[in-house]
Write a protein that holds these residues in place. Structure first.
Motif, PDB file in Angstrom:
ATOM      1  N   ALA A 223       0.837  -1.198   0.000  1.00  0.00           N
ATOM      2  CA  ALA A 223       0.000   0.000   0.000  1.00  0.00           C
ATOM      3  C   ALA A 223       0.870   1.245   0.000  1.00  0.00           C
ATOM      4  O   ALA A 223       1.878   1.315   0.713  1.00  0.00           O
ATOM      5  CB  ALA A 223      -0.927   0.002   1.211  1.00  0.00           C
ATOM      6  N   CYS A 224       0.468   2.221  -0.800  1.00  0.00           N
ATOM      7  CA  CYS A 224       1.117   3.533  -0.814  1.00  0.00           C
ATOM      8  C   CYS A 224       0.192   4.500  -0.075  1.00  0.00           C
ATOM      9  O   CYS A 224      -0.646   5.171  -0.694  1.00  0.00           O
ATOM     10  CB  CYS A 224       1.359   4.011  -2.246  1.00  0.00           C
ATOM     11  N   THR A 225       0.326   4.558   1.224  1.00  0.00           N
ATOM     12  CA  THR A 225      -0.560   5.400   2.027  1.00  0.00           C
ATOM     13  C   THR A 225       0.127   5.719   3.352  1.00  0.00           C
ATOM     14  O   THR A 225       1.218   5.208   3.639  1.00  0.00           O
ATOM     15  CB  THR A 225      -1.905   4.696   2.269  1.00  0.00           C
ATOM     16  N   THR A 226      -0.495   6.557   4.146  1.00  0.00           N
ATOM     17  CA  THR A 226       0.079   6.983   5.420  1.00  0.00           C
ATOM     18  C   THR A 226       0.365   5.789   6.316  1.00  0.00           C
ATOM     19  O   THR A 226      -0.501   4.938   6.522  1.00  0.00           O
ATOM     20  CB  THR A 226      -0.887   7.951   6.124  1.00  0.00           C
ATOM     21  N   LEU A 236       4.860  10.751 -11.394  1.00  0.00           N
ATOM     22  CA  LEU A 236       4.112  11.499 -10.395  1.00  0.00           C
ATOM     23  C   LEU A 236       4.957  11.695  -9.144  1.00  0.00           C
ATOM     24  O   LEU A 236       5.922  10.955  -8.908  1.00  0.00           O
ATOM     25  CB  LEU A 236       2.815  10.766 -10.019  1.00  0.00           C
ATOM     26  N   CYS A 237       4.592  12.701  -8.363  1.00  0.00           N
ATOM     27  CA  CYS A 237       5.336  12.981  -7.130  1.00  0.00           C
ATOM     28  C   CYS A 237       4.529  12.529  -5.922  1.00  0.00           C
ATOM     29  O   CYS A 237       3.300  12.510  -5.941  1.00  0.00           O
ATOM     30  CB  CYS A 237       5.668  14.473  -7.031  1.00  0.00           C
ATOM     31  N   TRP A 238       5.240  12.156  -4.876  1.00  0.00           N
ATOM     32  CA  TRP A 238       4.621  11.755  -3.611  1.00  0.00           C
ATOM     33  C   TRP A 238       4.456  12.999  -2.751  1.00  0.00           C
ATOM     34  O   TRP A 238       5.396  13.777  -2.556  1.00  0.00           O
ATOM     35  CB  TRP A 238       5.496  10.736  -2.904  1.00  0.00           C
ATOM     36  N   SER A 239       3.259  13.234  -2.230  1.00  0.00           N
ATOM     37  CA  SER A 239       3.012  14.391  -1.375  1.00  0.00           C
ATOM     38  C   SER A 239       2.334  13.932  -0.093  1.00  0.00           C
ATOM     39  O   SER A 239       1.526  12.996  -0.099  1.00  0.00           O
ATOM     40  CB  SER A 239       2.126  15.429  -2.091  1.00  0.00           C
ATOM     41  N   CYS A 240       2.672  14.613   1.005  1.00  0.00           N
ATOM     42  CA  CYS A 240       2.097  14.261   2.302  1.00  0.00           C
ATOM     43  C   CYS A 240       2.172  15.471   3.212  1.00  0.00           C
ATOM     44  O   CYS A 240       3.197  16.181   3.233  1.00  0.00           O
ATOM     45  CB  CYS A 240       2.837  13.079   2.927  1.00  0.00           C
ATOM     46  N   CYS A 286      -0.559  10.943   0.149  1.00  0.00           N
ATOM     47  CA  CYS A 286      -0.491   9.827   1.095  1.00  0.00           C
ATOM     48  C   CYS A 286      -1.840   9.522   1.720  1.00  0.00           C
ATOM     49  O   CYS A 286      -2.052   8.410   2.213  1.00  0.00           O
ATOM     50  CB  CYS A 286       0.533  10.139   2.191  1.00  0.00           C
ATOM     51  N   ASP A 287      -2.773  10.491   1.731  1.00  0.00           N
ATOM     52  CA  ASP A 287      -4.101  10.256   2.285  1.00  0.00           C
ATOM     53  C   ASP A 287      -5.053   9.824   1.178  1.00  0.00           C
ATOM     54  O   ASP A 287      -5.017  10.367   0.070  1.00  0.00           O
ATOM     55  CB  ASP A 287      -4.641  11.524   2.958  1.00  0.00           C
TER      56      ASP A 287
END
Length: 338
Positions: A223-226, A236-240, A286-287
């Motif tokens: 999973a790509c999440t918090t 694409l870029c990862w943002s959190c 991330c959400d």
């Protein structure tokens, strides 16, 4: 007389049934209209969110906002001076939280208070000096290529009387095309080395901050999440809002030892691949778009609406009692005078 009274009852029953049917139709119409308004408002919210996301992307592409330059924007280059990754901390510098481990039963855990919250013994932000960054690329840019990023701070002065950090080195390993999916990039390793003092006692920490890839070790649970893997589709870029990296293997940390949580406030990260030109791509946040709380609210609302619909339908089917009515029998005489 009785016949007239019975006729009035039958007429009243018919009128009540018609009124209940009208009420049911009106309720259903209101329910449809309310859902339509909610859908329209949700659509407007999504459209507004998309516009905001596009504005954020345009802002991130230049790392400026009407002349304001983000102070914690890093273009990480390799030995040949080529940009290999971009990192933007839009909400402040790196932040360290100092924690401690203990043993509960046979398990190593973080020290917590009565409310089951992790106790912080100090914190330190990396804003005194500018870091040195470097990148080492292993591979030709295709799947399996690894980008090793190093962000090193040195010569920092104390901002906290308890937890004083003199130097720190953050290392991240980004793999293109694995291990979760072949069309994603992933952070496969992360670590930090901290030279510090805690209550005037030297505390040099070396910790593995590699995040868990998913809910379990199975590929289907990645999973790509918090709280889990840091990954995004290629391009694409990862943002959190607040990316936190912390030790996951507390057995390796040991009981009664110090550890740190590394915060990336407002993190935006993207490796530079062969097809990337300048700036960041679209955000992969991330959400989740629809969190579990929203799903539960929708399902509960649907269940309650179904119960209401069933109840109104059953009310509309009620009939007046006519078990003892016999139109061919003698009429019931009720004396009017005493």
């Amino acid at each position: 007389d009785v016949c007239s009274f019975r006729s009035k009852l039958i007429l009243l029953d018919s009128l009540l049934q018609e009124k209940m049917k009208d009420l049911l139709r009106g309720t259903l119409l209101c329910f449809v209209l309310i859902n339509g308004l909610k859908a329209e408002s949700l659509g407007d919210g999504l459209a507004e969110g998309k516009l905001k996301a596009k504005a954020d992307i345009a802002q991130d592409n230049s790392a400026t906002d009407e002349g304001f330059v983000y102070p914690y924007f890093f273009e990480i280059k390799d030995a040949s001076n080529e940009i290999r990754a971009r990192l933007n901390l839009t909400k402040g510098p790196f932040l360290l939280d100092l924690v401690k481990t203990t043993t509960t039963g046979n398990k190593v855990v973080y020290v917590k208070n009565e409310k089951k919250q992790i106790i912080l013994f100090g914190n330190s932000s990396f804003q005194q000096t500018n870091p040195t960054t470097s990148a080492v690329v292993t591979g030709n840019g295709a799947n399996g290529t690894t980008i090793d990023i190093t962000i090193a701070y040195d010569g920092m002065f104390a901002t906290n009387s308890t937890f004083k950090v003199q130097s720190a080195e953050i290392k991240l390993s980004i793999e293109l095309g694995g291990p979760t999916r072949m069309d994603y990039w992933n952070i496969t390793a992360a670590s930090i080395e901290v030279n510090s003092t805690v209550n005037s006692t030297a505390a040099n920490l070396s910790l593995d901050l590699t995040p868990k890839f998913g809910y379990s070790s199975r590929t289907a649970d990645f999973a790509c999440t918090t709280g889990f893997g840091i990954c995004a589709p290629l391009g694409l870029c990862w943002s959190c809002d607040d990316q936190v990296m912390k030790p996951n293997n507390l057995t390796a940390v040991g009981t009664g030892n110090l550890a740190v949580f590394l915060h990336f406030p407002g993190m935006v990260l993207q490796p530079v691949t062969g097809n990337t030109t300048t700036g960041f791509g679209y955000n992969w946040d991330c959400d989740p778009l629809i969190p579990i709380s929203l799903w539960v609210s929708l399902l509960v609302t649907l269940m309650l609406a179904s119960i209401l619909f069933w109840a109104l339908y059953m009310l509309s089917a009620l009939q007046t009692p006519n078990k003892f009515d016999d139109p061919k029998g003698p009429s019931i005489h009720v004396p009017q005078a005493e």
